[in-house]
Design an enzyme around this catalytic site. Structure first.
Site, PDB file in Angstrom:
ATOM      1  N   HIS A 231       0.831  -1.205   0.000  1.00 28.95           N
ATOM      2  CA  HIS A 231       0.000   0.000   0.000  1.00 28.95           C
ATOM      3  C   HIS A 231       0.866   1.256   0.000  1.00 28.95           C
ATOM      4  O   HIS A 231       0.551   2.250  -0.685  1.00 28.95           O
ATOM      5  CB  HIS A 231      -0.931  -0.003   1.206  1.00 28.95           C
ATOM      6  N   ALA A 232       1.936   1.228   0.778  1.00 30.15           N
ATOM      7  CA  ALA A 232       2.833   2.393   0.819  1.00 30.15           C
ATOM      8  C   ALA A 232       3.410   2.681  -0.558  1.00 30.15           C
ATOM      9  O   ALA A 232       3.681   3.841  -0.908  1.00 30.15           O
ATOM     10  CB  ALA A 232       3.958   2.153   1.824  1.00 30.15           C
TER      11      ALA A 232
END
Length: 250
Positions: A231-232
């Site tokens: 996600h980052a």
């Protein structure tokens, strides 16, 4: 048993708790209120010595529509990560067996939440999707672990990569290992199973669930850590914000 306007808790039979998500305004999306009420409900029910099983269901043609648009915006802006609101593992970590009566549509995280139950029942007419990639970001909420675990790696990979919608009847043809019934029979079947479980000693049910769930509980954290890292990486794309704004709800 205490209920809220969006989460009703009843006891249709001795030893059986029925948790009904009924936030019609938001189609059982993961609002802060729904997350809080479901988390509170499962925490309370798990401590009840007189209960032997929990049935989780939705209303009409919705089980859960997953993340809200506001929630996706906040994820994009880095205001929180999905582990801050751990709804995905409430069924897995409940000490007594949980049956997900997914009579209605299960969208994104809503579908994933249901898969963490010990027993899953789908409806032929309803839509199920792991649609995270529709918005351009990689799946979260333990999806990359539980979807392959429950559906098989080939179908799970297709679902997550394509972000396509699948009717329950199509998933049945594809060989999912769940009961897939007409929508109006899903809850009835779930309650029949629940009554059957409730005839067993609670200690035995708890011990067996703990044994069966132990490998899942042990493996899940590593996948969650990897999903947060993905996600980052993938939320940083401008295209993701554009997709959240233009495609949500379509």
């Amino acid at each position: 048993m205490t209920s809220s306007p969006i989460v009703a808790i009843t006891e249709p039979a001795a030893g059986v708790a029925l948790v009904t998500m009924q936030d019609r305004i938001h189609k059982n999306a993961f609002t802060d209120a729904l997350i809080a009420e479901l988390t509170r409900a499962f925490a309370a029910l798990g401590t009840r010595a007189d209960l032997k099983t929990v049935v989780l269901t939705g209303y009409d043609n919705y089980f859960s529509s997953g993340g809200t648009q506001e929630g996706l915006r906040d994820l994009f802006d880095g205001k929180f990560v999905f582990t801050d609101r751990d709804l995905y593992s409430v069924a897995l970590n409940c000490p007594i067996p949980v049956i997900a009566a997914m009579q209605g549509h299960g969208i994104g995280g809503g579908f994933v939440m249901g898969l963490f139950a010990d027993i899953v029942i789908l409806a032929r007419e309803s839509v199920y999707t792991a649609n995270f990639m529709r918005y351009g970001f990689t799946p979260g909420m333990g999806s990359t672990f539980i979807v392959p675990e429950k559906l098989g790696i080939a179908l799970a990979g297709e679902m997550m990569l394509s972000a396509a919608n699948y009717r329950g009847e199509e998933l049945q043809r594809r060989g999912v290992p769940f009961a897939v019934l007409p929508r109006d029979q899903v809850l009835m079947h779930a309650l029949e199973l629940a009554r059957s479980l409730a005839q067993k000693p609670r200690m035995s049910l708890v011990a067996l669930k703990d044994h069966l769930a132990a490998p899942l509980r042990q493996k899940l954290p590593a996948f969650i850590e990897q999903e947060v890292a993905l996600h980052a990486l993938t939320f940083q794309q401008p295209e993701v914000r554009e997709r959240i704004e233009t495609l949500f709800g379509q």
